[in-house]
Design a protein around this motif. Structure first.
Motif, PDB file in Angstrom:
ATOM      1  N   TRP A 146      40.768  43.651  43.722  1.00 20.42           N
ATOM      2  CA  TRP A 146      39.964  44.357  42.558  1.00 20.42           C
ATOM      3  C   TRP A 146      40.104  43.389  41.576  1.00 20.42           C
ATOM      4  CZ3 TRP A 146      38.029  46.937  46.047  1.00 20.42           C
ATOM      5  CH2 TRP A 146      38.580  47.835  46.841  1.00 20.42           C
ATOM      6  N   ASN A 147      39.716  42.362  41.295  1.00 16.03           N
ATOM      7  CA  ASN A 147      39.715  41.659  39.904  1.00 16.03           C
ATOM      8  C   ASN A 147      38.623  42.138  39.101  1.00 16.03           C
ATOM      9  OD1 ASN A 147      37.997  38.718  40.257  1.00 16.03           O
ATOM     10  ND2 ASN A 147      38.728  39.530  42.044  1.00 16.03           N
ATOM     11  N   ARG A 150      35.389  39.597  38.336  1.00 20.17           N
ATOM     12  CA  ARG A 150      34.851  39.315  39.646  1.00 20.17           C
ATOM     13  C   ARG A 150      34.622  38.036  39.632  1.00 20.17           C
ATOM     14  NH1 ARG A 150      31.477  43.995  42.000  1.00 20.17           N
ATOM     15  NH2 ARG A 150      32.779  45.677  40.896  1.00 20.17           N
ATOM     16  N   ASN A 176      33.606  33.752  44.416  1.00 17.38           N
ATOM     17  CA  ASN A 176      34.492  34.605  44.029  1.00 17.38           C
ATOM     18  C   ASN A 176      35.132  35.611  45.243  1.00 17.38           C
ATOM     19  OD1 ASN A 176      32.121  36.137  44.396  1.00 17.38           O
ATOM     20  ND2 ASN A 176      31.796  36.699  42.463  1.00 17.38           N
ATOM     21  N   TYR A 178      36.533  39.574  45.916  1.00 18.25           N
ATOM     22  CA  TYR A 178      36.610  41.088  45.446  1.00 18.25           C
ATOM     23  C   TYR A 178      36.400  41.963  46.668  1.00 18.25           C
ATOM     24  CZ  TYR A 178      35.774  45.055  42.215  1.00 18.25           C
ATOM     25  OH  TYR A 178      35.800  46.193  41.681  1.00 18.25           O
ATOM     26  N   TRP A 217      31.491  37.312  49.808  1.00 26.14           N
ATOM     27  CA  TRP A 217      31.830  37.299  48.531  1.00 26.14           C
ATOM     28  C   TRP A 217      30.475  38.047  47.554  1.00 26.14           C
ATOM     29  CZ3 TRP A 217      30.424  33.263  51.308  1.00 26.14           C
ATOM     30  CH2 TRP A 217      29.533  32.270  50.806  1.00 26.14           C
TER      31      TRP A 217
END
Ligand code: MN
Length: 243
Positions: A146-147, A150, A176, A178, A217
């Motif tokens: 969980w960034n 994202r 990316n 997530y 992604w």
């Protein structure tokens, strides 16, 4: 000219008592930028309605969301999952029943994150429930669970002779990440189109479809920043216009 109508599988907020259906706005925005209209589908369990929806729309977007119930791929939940989202049985049911109807009509599909995972499972594949623990490579930090924005990127390698390669036309791009789960066994009738440097499957083609692209992604988040992500949506919408 008329814009293709894209049916979007809704997301579900399982943390509220009302279990609101919802949609991250980037999905509709990316469809619109690419020349289509994104419309949220009802989470119905009525087969006749599902059939009508499958026939009515020009293409379908299977969105991100909660983990799949592992019973869908014949496993029990691992104990002490490090990052878990809870489950959304309404979505598990709807997507499992709806996907085969769309596929039978050979309508274009773009699948993202959870959408990518459930299509793999509906083709008989399995899921890595907890990447930090079960990753093929201890270098799992490639895929932060969980960034918040994202936008943390990692490389993927794209296989030639796949739809994804024909869209992006590059063997290596950045995407990316997530997700705390991923594909373990790939299902039948799917072809790997991209992997990350640790060997995880990051994208596949759905073999039977004229356009069936599934990615781990979130291309909807970086439509404007990553050329390759915008190309995915443009190719999707283009295929929805020449039915
Ligand atoms: Mn990743």
């Amino acid at each position: 000219m008329s814009y293709p109508l894209i049916g979007i599988v809704p997301q579900l907020d399982i943390t509220t008592p009302m279990r609101h259906v919802r949609l991250f706005p980037q999905y509709q925005r990316s469809i619109e930028k690419a020349g289509g209209i994104g419309v949220m589908l009802p989470l119905t369990n009525n087969k006749d309605i599902m059939n009508q929806l499958a026939q009515t729309f020009d293409g379908f977007l299977f969105t991100g969301g909660q983990d799949l119930n592992p019973h869908l791929y014949g496993e029990d939940e691992l104990e002490n999952l490090e990052a878990t989202t809870g489950y959304a049985p309404e979505r598990d049911y709807f997507e499992s029943a709806f996907y085969p109807l769309v596929k039978k009509l050979n309508k274009p599909i773009l699948a993202i994150c959870r959408g990518f995972q459930i299509i793999n499972v509906l083709h008989g594949g399995t899921i890595i429930q907890d990447l930090p623990r079960q990753s093929p490579d201890p270098n799992f930090v490639l895929h932060p669970a969980w960034n918040e924005n994202r936008e943390q990127l990692h490389d993927i390698f794209i296989n030639p002779n796949t739809s994804l390669y024909n869209i992006i036309k590059r063997k290596k791009v950045k995407v990316n990440s997530y997700h705390h789960q991923g594909i373990n066994q790939l299902g039948k009738g799917l072809t790997v189109s991209a992997t990350s440097p640790d060997g995880l499957i990051e994208a596949f083609d759905i073999d039977d479809l004229n356009f069936g692209v599934a990615v781990q992604w979130h291309p909807e988040v970086l439509y404007d920043k990553q050329l390759s992500d915008g190309k995915i949506f443009k190719a999707f919408i283009e295929n929805c216009s020449n039915k």
